[in-house]
Scaffold this motif. Structure first.
Motif, PDB file in Angstrom:
ATOM      1  N   ASP A 103      39.188  44.981  40.570  1.00  0.00           N
ATOM      2  CA  ASP A 103      39.159  43.575  40.159  1.00  0.00           C
ATOM      3  C   ASP A 103      38.540  43.404  38.776  1.00  0.00           C
ATOM      4  O   ASP A 103      37.577  44.071  38.409  1.00  0.00           O
ATOM      5  CB  ASP A 103      38.369  42.755  41.180  1.00  0.00           C
ATOM      6  CG  ASP A 103      38.478  41.273  40.928  1.00  0.00           C
ATOM      7  OD1 ASP A 103      39.501  40.681  41.310  1.00  0.00           O
ATOM      8  OD2 ASP A 103      37.550  40.711  40.317  1.00  0.00           O
ATOM      9  N   VAL A 104      39.076  42.465  38.017  1.00  0.00           N
ATOM     10  CA  VAL A 104      38.632  42.250  36.647  1.00  0.00           C
ATOM     11  C   VAL A 104      37.168  41.821  36.574  1.00  0.00           C
ATOM     12  O   VAL A 104      36.485  42.041  35.570  1.00  0.00           O
ATOM     13  CB  VAL A 104      39.546  41.212  35.943  1.00  0.00           C
ATOM     14  CG1 VAL A 104      39.325  39.814  36.530  1.00  0.00           C
ATOM     15  CG2 VAL A 104      39.344  41.213  34.443  1.00  0.00           C
ATOM     16  N   SER A 105      36.636  41.235  37.663  1.00  0.00           N
ATOM     17  CA  SER A 105      35.231  40.798  37.640  1.00  0.00           C
ATOM     18  C   SER A 105      34.251  41.961  37.642  1.00  0.00           C
ATOM     19  O   SER A 105      33.059  41.762  37.421  1.00  0.00           O
ATOM     20  CB  SER A 105      34.937  39.874  38.827  1.00  0.00           C
ATOM     21  OG  SER A 105      34.972  40.585  40.050  1.00  0.00           O
ATOM     22  N   LEU A 106      34.740  43.182  37.875  1.00  0.00           N
ATOM     23  CA  LEU A 106      33.862  44.345  37.756  1.00  0.00           C
ATOM     24  C   LEU A 106      33.458  44.585  36.311  1.00  0.00           C
ATOM     25  O   LEU A 106      32.489  45.290  36.039  1.00  0.00           O
ATOM     26  CB  LEU A 106      34.564  45.590  38.311  1.00  0.00           C
ATOM     27  CG  LEU A 106      34.819  45.577  39.825  1.00  0.00           C
ATOM     28  CD1 LEU A 106      35.750  46.708  40.211  1.00  0.00           C
ATOM     29  CD2 LEU A 106      33.499  45.675  40.588  1.00  0.00           C
ATOM     30  N   VAL A 107      34.192  43.977  35.382  1.00  0.00           N
ATOM     31  CA  VAL A 107      33.908  44.123  33.953  1.00  0.00           C
ATOM     32  C   VAL A 107      33.405  42.823  33.350  1.00  0.00           C
ATOM     33  O   VAL A 107      32.427  42.807  32.605  1.00  0.00           O
ATOM     34  CB  VAL A 107      35.168  44.607  33.203  1.00  0.00           C
ATOM     35  CG1 VAL A 107      34.969  44.551  31.693  1.00  0.00           C
ATOM     36  CG2 VAL A 107      35.522  46.020  33.640  1.00  0.00           C
ATOM     37  N   VAL A 108      34.060  41.722  33.660  1.00  0.00           N
ATOM     38  CA  VAL A 108      33.615  40.406  33.176  1.00  0.00           C
ATOM     39  C   VAL A 108      33.362  39.526  34.387  1.00  0.00           C
ATOM     40  O   VAL A 108      34.151  39.508  35.333  1.00  0.00           O
ATOM     41  CB  VAL A 108      34.641  39.755  32.228  1.00  0.00           C
ATOM     42  CG1 VAL A 108      34.747  40.539  30.939  1.00  0.00           C
ATOM     43  CG2 VAL A 108      36.005  39.631  32.884  1.00  0.00           C
ATOM     44  N   ARG A 109      32.263  38.779  34.372  1.00  0.00           N
ATOM     45  CA  ARG A 109      31.834  38.058  35.573  1.00  0.00           C
ATOM     46  C   ARG A 109      32.145  36.578  35.493  1.00  0.00           C
ATOM     47  O   ARG A 109      32.490  36.039  34.449  1.00  0.00           O
ATOM     48  CB  ARG A 109      30.325  38.252  35.781  1.00  0.00           C
ATOM     49  CG  ARG A 109      29.929  39.657  36.103  1.00  0.00           C
ATOM     50  CD  ARG A 109      28.459  39.791  36.363  1.00  0.00           C
ATOM     51  NE  ARG A 109      27.611  39.389  35.246  1.00  0.00           N
ATOM     52  CZ  ARG A 109      26.337  39.698  35.132  1.00  0.00           C
ATOM     53  NH1 ARG A 109      25.756  40.397  36.076  1.00  0.00           N
ATOM     54  NH2 ARG A 109      25.637  39.306  34.095  1.00  0.00           N
ATOM     55  N   GLY A 110      31.955  35.937  36.623  1.00  0.00           N
ATOM     56  CA  GLY A 110      31.930  34.479  36.704  1.00  0.00           C
ATOM     57  C   GLY A 110      33.178  33.803  36.173  1.00  0.00           C
ATOM     58  O   GLY A 110      34.307  34.172  36.480  1.00  0.00           O
ATOM     59  N   GLU A 111      32.958  32.774  35.339  1.00  0.00           N
ATOM     60  CA  GLU A 111      34.054  31.967  34.835  1.00  0.00           C
ATOM     61  C   GLU A 111      34.995  32.772  33.951  1.00  0.00           C
ATOM     62  O   GLU A 111      36.189  32.476  33.863  1.00  0.00           O
ATOM     63  CB  GLU A 111      33.511  30.754  34.068  1.00  0.00           C
ATOM     64  CG  GLU A 111      32.817  29.725  34.949  1.00  0.00           C
ATOM     65  CD  GLU A 111      33.742  29.179  36.033  1.00  0.00           C
ATOM     66  OE1 GLU A 111      34.926  28.913  35.728  1.00  0.00           O
ATOM     67  OE2 GLU A 111      33.299  29.041  37.182  1.00  0.00           O
TER      68      GLU A 111
ATOM     69  N   GLY B  83      46.814  35.665  34.630  1.00  0.00           N
ATOM     70  CA  GLY B  83      47.547  36.805  35.155  1.00  0.00           C
ATOM     71  C   GLY B  83      46.887  38.144  34.946  1.00  0.00           C
ATOM     72  O   GLY B  83      47.460  39.190  35.265  1.00  0.00           O
ATOM     73  N   VAL B  84      45.647  38.141  34.423  1.00  0.00           N
ATOM     74  CA  VAL B  84      44.909  39.385  34.184  1.00  0.00           C
ATOM     75  C   VAL B  84      43.980  39.570  35.376  1.00  0.00           C
ATOM     76  O   VAL B  84      42.863  39.054  35.405  1.00  0.00           O
ATOM     77  CB  VAL B  84      44.117  39.319  32.860  1.00  0.00           C
ATOM     78  CG1 VAL B  84      43.405  40.644  32.595  1.00  0.00           C
ATOM     79  CG2 VAL B  84      45.040  38.977  31.705  1.00  0.00           C
ATOM     80  N   ARG B  85      44.425  40.328  36.382  1.00  0.00           N
ATOM     81  CA  ARG B  85      43.701  40.391  37.639  1.00  0.00           C
ATOM     82  C   ARG B  85      42.897  41.680  37.815  1.00  0.00           C
ATOM     83  O   ARG B  85      41.949  41.711  38.597  1.00  0.00           O
ATOM     84  CB  ARG B  85      44.673  40.233  38.812  1.00  0.00           C
ATOM     85  CG  ARG B  85      45.561  38.993  38.722  1.00  0.00           C
ATOM     86  CD  ARG B  85      46.221  38.690  40.051  1.00  0.00           C
ATOM     87  NE  ARG B  85      45.243  38.339  41.063  1.00  0.00           N
ATOM     88  CZ  ARG B  85      44.705  37.131  41.204  1.00  0.00           C
ATOM     89  NH1 ARG B  85      45.047  36.146  40.386  1.00  0.00           N
ATOM     90  NH2 ARG B  85      43.815  36.905  42.160  1.00  0.00           N
ATOM     91  N   THR B  86      43.259  42.728  37.131  1.00  0.00           N
ATOM     92  CA  THR B  86      42.574  44.012  37.311  1.00  0.00           C
ATOM     93  C   THR B  86      41.965  44.492  36.002  1.00  0.00           C
ATOM     94  O   THR B  86      42.325  44.017  34.910  1.00  0.00           O
ATOM     95  CB  THR B  86      43.546  45.084  37.825  1.00  0.00           C
ATOM     96  OG1 THR B  86      44.485  45.403  36.788  1.00  0.00           O
ATOM     97  CG2 THR B  86      44.285  44.613  39.063  1.00  0.00           C
ATOM     98  N   VAL B  87      41.053  45.448  36.132  1.00  0.00           N
ATOM     99  CA  VAL B  87      40.479  46.071  34.938  1.00  0.00           C
ATOM    100  C   VAL B  87      41.583  46.743  34.132  1.00  0.00           C
ATOM    101  O   VAL B  87      41.576  46.712  32.891  1.00  0.00           O
ATOM    102  CB  VAL B  87      39.400  47.100  35.337  1.00  0.00           C
ATOM    103  CG1 VAL B  87      38.820  47.771  34.091  1.00  0.00           C
ATOM    104  CG2 VAL B  87      38.281  46.433  36.134  1.00  0.00           C
TER     105      VAL B  87
ATOM    106  N   ALA C 200      42.451  46.183  30.192  1.00  0.00           N
ATOM    107  CA  ALA C 200      42.422  47.274  29.220  1.00  0.00           C
ATOM    108  C   ALA C 200      43.723  47.364  28.422  1.00  0.00           C
ATOM    109  O   ALA C 200      43.720  47.853  27.285  1.00  0.00           O
ATOM    110  CB  ALA C 200      42.145  48.595  29.926  1.00  0.00           C
ATOM    111  N   ARG C 201      44.834  46.884  28.996  1.00  0.00           N
ATOM    112  CA  ARG C 201      46.126  46.963  28.312  1.00  0.00           C
ATOM    113  C   ARG C 201      46.376  45.814  27.350  1.00  0.00           C
ATOM    114  O   ARG C 201      47.352  45.814  26.602  1.00  0.00           O
ATOM    115  CB  ARG C 201      47.248  47.002  29.352  1.00  0.00           C
ATOM    116  CG  ARG C 201      47.371  48.329  30.088  1.00  0.00           C
ATOM    117  CD  ARG C 201      48.667  48.382  30.869  1.00  0.00           C
ATOM    118  NE  ARG C 201      48.663  47.456  31.988  1.00  0.00           N
ATOM    119  CZ  ARG C 201      48.331  47.786  33.236  1.00  0.00           C
ATOM    120  NH1 ARG C 201      47.943  49.032  33.509  1.00  0.00           N
ATOM    121  NH2 ARG C 201      48.361  46.893  34.206  1.00  0.00           N
ATOM    122  N   LEU C 202      45.516  44.819  27.348  1.00  0.00           N
ATOM    123  CA  LEU C 202      45.750  43.650  26.501  1.00  0.00           C
ATOM    124  C   LEU C 202      45.592  43.987  25.024  1.00  0.00           C
ATOM    125  O   LEU C 202      44.808  44.862  24.639  1.00  0.00           O
ATOM    126  CB  LEU C 202      44.774  42.532  26.859  1.00  0.00           C
ATOM    127  CG  LEU C 202      44.926  41.842  28.213  1.00  0.00           C
ATOM    128  CD1 LEU C 202      43.872  40.756  28.357  1.00  0.00           C
ATOM    129  CD2 LEU C 202      46.327  41.256  28.384  1.00  0.00           C
TER     130      LEU C 202
END
Length: 545
Positions: A266-274, A283-287, A291-293
């Motif tokens: 999950d993307v919140s493992l890198v960026v938190r909260g809001e 549409g960016v749901r995973t780490v 990383a591909r952005l």
């Protein structure tokens, strides 16, 4: 809607996913994280504080005082009945009130103090944190007359925003409404750590975002949490999914959420909260997605951090790197004479220890660590002595360096804490021997002589697991001697060190605190030397990932 779920006041500031897990019957036998000993101690301290305030007010108001008994021998239903009887009798002050359950509304709860006013009762909380700051404008009443009718504008206090307190008062107000005992005026009081006045809040004042009042904010949050809990209890599809936030660090359910988040990457493992919520909505749901952005993609909605940093953190996480350089070259200001500073405080009670590590050119003082401490339980005037000794020593080193034509700089890690206690100590102990003025302190902390190493770490590195000193210093090769070293644990060590709970002062815990503080200042020195050495080049540059 009538529901079998009953929620207390804390639910409105609790993580939505936690509310689901607490009411999901399939999770009843799940192994959760053990209770945090430091949090348990804070709760014990809060209980003792409330007892002290209760005894003081009871002595002041005399015969008007009614206390509802509580403990293992007193069931909630019995306490509710006693509270109802006390309100029916018009008791002026009801301590430890257990408000009748609002079954249709899904509410339950207690309140520290109910105060009788024309038409009903108003709630008062007793908390162990500050509820006001120096200034003007707060509406306060003396403890001898803790009534909203006696409130007046306080010339020495302004309200310190404490959203959680206002939401707890709103919960109590709704419970009073449900049993027909709410006053017409939507106010509630809070007695804070200082324990000398009641600070009053208008629960309908438009002090929340969008011009909402505390009651409006509470109603919206409570309706959301009630829907989550009711759905979970009935086996419906979860209305709240896990997402890493600050609360996760101390949540008993974190082991459960962690497994699910890591499994989903999950993307919140890198960026938190809001920030995580904003990215998911795009549409960016995973780490991996993050990383591909393209860091320069302006079509993505803004988050709380630069997109390039978020992408860099994702790449670092995927590479299992705690730290990466966000810039090719790292520059940290150095000086001929350097002092590392670290302060230890006990909650809001005071700063009992100022530790320093002197290094660099000779100024007639031995290099290495020294401590300026008071071991009298806080709060104590002896804190003024230890603070003055620290300040005078620091200024002496600065003057000696200047007299020898040497540059000087003092360093800390995250200046918010040190600056707070430097300024508040100067203000609280003004006029005592050796105490600087607040202007002198302000001049120092805004000068080039005072440097926050945390800011330098923030500017030069991306840290996938946080930027705390305990996280970043090991990258520089530093290790604390005590495997349990942490600010939270130091609170428990301090209690033993000064004999706060009635036991004899523990000399071993004093040595432990001094070693912990010494390691903290040594860590910032080690980190700074590493950041200005060629060794830092071994940390990968984010542009190369």
């Amino acid at each position: 809607m009538t529901t079998s779920v009953l929620l207390d006041a804390g639910v409105v500031t609790r993580c939505r996913r936690r509310v689901h897990l607490e009411h999901d019957p399939t999770m009843q036998d799940t192994v959760t994280a053990p209770p945090d000993p430091t949090a348990e101690q804070r709760m014990a301290d809060a209980t003792a504080h409330r007892r002290s305030i209760a005894d003081e007010i009871a002595g002041l108001v005399g015969a008007g005082w009614t206390e509802i008994p509580r403990g293992p021998d007193h069931r909630a239903s019995e306490r509710e009945q006693l509270t109802l009887e006390a309100m029916a009798a018009g008791a002026p002050y009801i301590w430890a009130a257990q408000l009748p359950r609002d079954q249709p509304g899904g509410r339950r709860g207690a309140i520290d103090l109910l105060v009788a006013v024309p038409g009903g009762y108003v709630p008062v909380l007793v908390v162990r944190h500050k509820v006001s700051d120096p200034g003007t404008g707060a509406l306060t009443s003396p403890l001898s007359s803790p009534q909203p009718a006696t409130r007046a504008t306080d010339p020495a206090r302004r309200v310190r925003p404490q959203p959680r307190d206002q939401l707890r008062l709103a919960h109590a107000y709704r419970l009073l409404q449900a049993c027909g005992r709410a006053a017409g005026e939507t106010v509630g009081g809070v007695i804070g750590l200082d324990g000398d006045v009641v600070v009053w809040h208008d629960l309908e004042a438009p002090t929340w975002p969008g011009g909402r009042g505390a009651l409006d904010e509470y109603d919206a949050r409570f309706a959301d949490r009630l829907a989550i809990a009711t759905t979970a209890a009935s086996g419906g599809a979860a209305l709240a999914q896990p997402s890493r936030i600050v609360e996760c660090r101390t949540c008993p359910w974190w082991p459960v959420c962690q497994v699910k988040l890591q499994g989903a990457r999950d993307v919140s493992l890198v960026v938190r909260g809001e920030e995580a919520a904003t990215l998911r909505a795009a549409g960016v749901r995973t780490v991996d997605d993050l990383a591909r952005l393209d860091p320069n993609d302006e079509s993505l909605p803004p988050t709380g951090m630069p997109l390039s940093d978020a992408v860099g953190l994702a790449k670092a996480w995927l590479a299992d790197l705690t730290v990466v350089r966000r810039v090719p070259e790292i520059v940290v200001p150095r000086a001929d004479v350097e002092v590392d500073v670290d302060m230890e405080s006990f909650g809001d009670s005071g700063a009992y220890l100022w530790g320093v590590w002197l290094s660099g050119a000779d100024v007639g003082e031995r290099s290495g660590y020294r401590a300026f401490a008071t071991w009298e339980p806080l709060p104590t005037d002896d804190e003024a002595r230890s603070f003055a000794a620290f300040w005078q020593w620091l200024m002496m080193i600065r003057l000696r360096a200047s007299a020898r034509g040497l540059s000087f700089r003092a360093y800390c890690y995250n200046e918010l804490a040190e600056n707070r206690w430097l300024l508040s100590s100067a203000k609280r102990f003004a006029g005592k021997p050796g105490i600087p003025t607040t202007d002198q302190v302000q001049a120092f902390i805004t000068s080039d002589s005072w440097f926050d190493l945390f800011g330098s770490v923030r500017d030069h590195f991306l840290c996938s697991r946080g930027k705390g000193l305990k996280t970043i210093a090991p990258a520089a090769g530093f290790t604390w001697r005590d495997p349990h070293a942490s600010g939270e644990n130091s609170m428990r060590w301090y209690r033993d060190a000064v004999g706060m709970d009635g036991a004899a002062p523990d000399q071993g815990q004093r040595r432990r605190l001094l070693e912990y503080n010494e390691d903290d200042v040594h860590a910032t020195l080690t980190l700074r030397r590493w950041m200005t050495s060629s060794a830092v080049a071994s940390i990968p540059y984010v542009g190369d990932l």
